[in-house]
Write a protein that holds these residues in place. Structure first.
Motif, short mmCIF file in Angstrom:
data_model
loop_
_atom_site.label_atom_id
_atom_site.label_comp_id
_atom_site.label_asym_id
_atom_site.label_seq_id
_atom_site.Cartn_x
_atom_site.Cartn_y
_atom_site.Cartn_z
N ARG A 70 -1.18 -0.52 -7.85
CA ARG A 70 -1.41 -1.99 -8.01
C ARG A 70 -0.58 -2.46 -7.04
NH1 ARG A 70 -1.84 0.35 -12.54
NH2 ARG A 70 0.05 -0.13 -13.45
N LEU A 71 -0.79 -3.60 -6.20
CA LEU A 71 0.22 -4.04 -4.93
C LEU A 71 0.29 -5.52 -5.22
CD1 LEU A 71 2.03 -3.05 -2.56
CD2 LEU A 71 -0.31 -3.46 -1.34
N GLY A 72 1.57 -5.98 -5.33
CA GLY A 72 1.66 -7.45 -4.96
C GLY A 72 1.92 -7.84 -3.83
N CYS A 73 1.68 -9.01 -3.32
CA CYS A 73 1.55 -9.35 -1.80
C CYS A 73 2.47 -10.50 -1.75
CB CYS A 73 0.31 -9.36 -1.13
SG CYS A 73 -0.69 -7.92 -1.23
N VAL A 81 -3.37 -7.93 4.10
CA VAL A 81 -2.79 -6.53 3.48
C VAL A 81 -3.84 -5.67 3.38
CG1 VAL A 81 -1.44 -5.54 1.63
CG2 VAL A 81 -0.57 -7.47 2.91
N ALA A 82 -4.89 -6.30 2.62
CA ALA A 82 -5.94 -5.53 2.09
C ALA A 82 -6.88 -5.04 3.11
CB ALA A 82 -6.99 -6.39 1.36
N GLY A 83 -7.03 -5.89 4.19
CA GLY A 83 -7.64 -5.28 5.51
C GLY A 83 -6.95 -4.28 6.23
N GLU A 84 -5.45 -4.24 6.32
CA GLU A 84 -4.87 -3.08 6.75
C GLU A 84 -4.96 -1.63 6.07
OE1 GLU A 84 -0.42 -1.79 8.47
OE2 GLU A 84 -1.10 -3.85 8.56
N LEU A 85 -4.91 -1.89 4.63
CA LEU A 85 -4.96 -0.93 3.84
C LEU A 85 -6.38 -0.23 3.72
CD1 LEU A 85 -2.72 -1.85 0.73
CD2 LEU A 85 -2.27 -0.22 2.52
N ALA A 86 -7.40 -1.09 3.97
CA ALA A 86 -8.79 -0.54 3.65
C ALA A 86 -9.10 0.39 5.03
CB ALA A 86 -9.65 -1.70 3.76
N ARG A 87 -8.36 0.18 6.19
CA ARG A 87 -8.72 1.14 7.22
C ARG A 87 -8.20 2.47 7.30
NH1 ARG A 87 -8.07 -4.19 9.73
NH2 ARG A 87 -5.64 -3.94 9.89
N ARG A 88 -7.27 2.65 6.48
CA ARG A 88 -6.59 3.79 6.18
C ARG A 88 -7.28 5.05 5.51
NH1 ARG A 88 -0.25 2.74 4.74
NH2 ARG A 88 0.11 1.15 6.52
N PRO A 89 -7.58 6.27 6.14
CA PRO A 89 -8.36 7.20 5.66
C PRO A 89 -8.07 7.62 4.23
CG PRO A 89 -7.24 8.31 7.44
CD PRO A 89 -7.01 6.76 7.11
N PRO A 127 3.00 -5.18 6.52
CA PRO A 127 3.64 -6.72 6.56
C PRO A 127 2.94 -7.45 5.41
CG PRO A 127 3.02 -5.90 8.61
CD PRO A 127 2.41 -4.87 7.94
N GLY A 128 3.56 -8.02 4.48
CA GLY A 128 3.13 -8.78 3.51
C GLY A 128 3.17 -8.00 2.12
N ALA A 129 3.44 -6.71 2.24
CA ALA A 129 3.38 -5.70 0.83
C ALA A 129 4.80 -6.05 0.00
CB ALA A 129 2.98 -4.41 0.98
N LEU A 130 4.67 -6.46 -1.14
CA LEU A 130 5.91 -6.60 -1.70
C LEU A 130 6.49 -5.54 -2.75
CD1 LEU A 130 6.00 -10.43 -2.17
CD2 LEU A 130 7.20 -9.33 -0.34
N GLN A 131 5.61 -5.31 -3.76
CA GLN A 131 6.00 -4.72 -4.75
C GLN A 131 4.62 -3.85 -5.15
OE1 GLN A 131 7.33 -7.48 -7.28
NE2 GLN A 131 5.43 -8.28 -8.16
N GLY A 132 4.89 -2.71 -5.97
CA GLY A 132 3.76 -1.99 -6.42
C GLY A 132 3.97 -1.08 -7.54
N HIS A 133 3.07 -0.73 -7.97
CA HIS A 133 2.90 0.22 -9.16
C HIS A 133 1.95 1.24 -8.99
CE1 HIS A 133 3.82 1.27 -13.58
NE2 HIS A 133 2.70 1.91 -13.51
N ALA A 134 2.30 2.47 -9.22
CA ALA A 134 1.44 3.67 -8.69
C ALA A 134 1.20 4.56 -9.97
CB ALA A 134 1.65 4.53 -7.47
N ASP A 135 0.09 4.83 -10.38
CA ASP A 135 -0.13 6.10 -11.37
C ASP A 135 -0.97 7.06 -10.73
OD1 ASP A 135 1.07 4.31 -13.68
OD2 ASP A 135 -0.45 3.13 -13.29
N LEU A 136 -0.46 8.23 -11.36
CA LEU A 136 -1.22 9.42 -10.94
C LEU A 136 -2.49 9.28 -11.85
CD1 LEU A 136 -1.65 12.35 -9.57
CD2 LEU A 136 -0.31 13.32 -11.68
N THR A 177 9.75 -1.88 -5.76
CA THR A 177 10.17 -3.31 -5.41
C THR A 177 10.94 -3.42 -4.01
OG1 THR A 177 11.03 -3.56 -7.57
CG2 THR A 177 10.23 -5.34 -6.51
N GLY A 178 10.38 -4.46 -3.49
CA GLY A 178 11.15 -4.57 -1.94
C GLY A 178 10.63 -5.84 -1.02
N THR A 179 10.94 -5.88 0.01
CA THR A 179 10.68 -7.13 0.83
C THR A 179 9.69 -6.64 1.81
OG1 THR A 179 12.87 -7.05 2.03
CG2 THR A 179 12.83 -8.32 0.21
N SER A 180 8.90 -7.56 2.41
CA SER A 180 8.22 -7.19 3.13
C SER A 180 8.74 -7.02 4.56
CB SER A 180 6.86 -8.24 3.18
OG SER A 180 6.16 -8.09 4.39
N SER A 181 8.09 -5.91 5.26
CA SER A 181 8.57 -5.90 6.44
C SER A 181 8.47 -6.88 7.64
CB SER A 181 8.45 -4.35 7.01
OG SER A 181 7.02 -4.10 7.05
N GLY A 182 7.41 -7.79 7.27
CA GLY A 182 6.83 -8.51 8.21
C GLY A 182 6.55 -9.96 7.57
#
Length: 182
Positions: A70-73, A81-89, A127-136, A177-182
């Motif tokens: 789950r990602l905050g933008c 951000v969704a478009g860039e992530l969706a292109r990743r295999p 660019p635009g990705a700020l914070q997230g939470h990942a669960d296995l 948590t972090g700041t966007s790189s772009g």
């Protein structure tokens, strides 16, 4: 596009259980003629109501870990951000959502890969990705690829049932948590 009737649903449910079943096998399972099954299924495919696809097992290239992220933008960056992530295999599912996060996606990473890098560093470089939470994901009981009408169709003896992966690793959760790189 035509509405699906009960017979169409039963044919499609049988195909989703075993996409390689013959029209004769499907006809026997759902209780109609082979000619009817062939005609109706070919019409649904020809009309573009359904399509036939092959989906490789997630672990066809070796053991993987599957994470639900789950990602905050940054405001206004969600679609980019969704478009860039969706292109990743390694991204198998992705959706823009409402609530506490902006994007939810499935990340499939090889077990021998640096998971911190895959989950945190790679995503944070978008660019635009700020914070997230990942669960296995410990165990998948059903997927979007498992069509809901299939549940109502009987599985004939000898027909394959979809396999569910049983994880060999303990549960884990990662927050960042972090700041966007772009």
């Amino acid at each position: 596009m035509n509405d699906l009737d009960s017979l169409d649903r039963r044919i499609l449910a049988a195909l989703s259980v075993n996409g390689r079943a013959s029209w004769t096998d499907i006809a026997q399972v759902i209780g109609t003629s082979t000619t009817t099954v062939a005609r109706r299924a070919q019409q649904l495919i020809g009309d573009g109501v359904v399509s036939v696809a092959v989906l490789p097992h997630l672990e066809h290239n070796g053991p993987v870990e599957v994470f639900l992220v789950r990602l905050g933008c940054a405001p206004g960056s969600q679609a980019r951000v969704a478009g860039e992530l969706a292109r990743r295999p390694e991204v198998g599912f992705l959706a823009l959502v409402t609530g506490g996060h902006d994007i939810v996606f499935e990340l499939v990473a090889a077990r021998d890969r640096d998971l911190y890098g895959a989950l945190v560093e790679d995503v944070q470089r978008v660019p635009g990705a700020l914070q997230g939470h990942a669960d296995l994901v410990l165990h998948t009981y059903d997927t979007g690829r498992d069509w809901p009408w299939r549940r109502s169709a009987p599985t004939p003896p000898g027909w394959p049932r979809p396999a569910c992966r049983t994880p060999a690793t303990p549960p884990t959760s990662t927050r960042w948590t972090g700041t966007s790189s772009g």
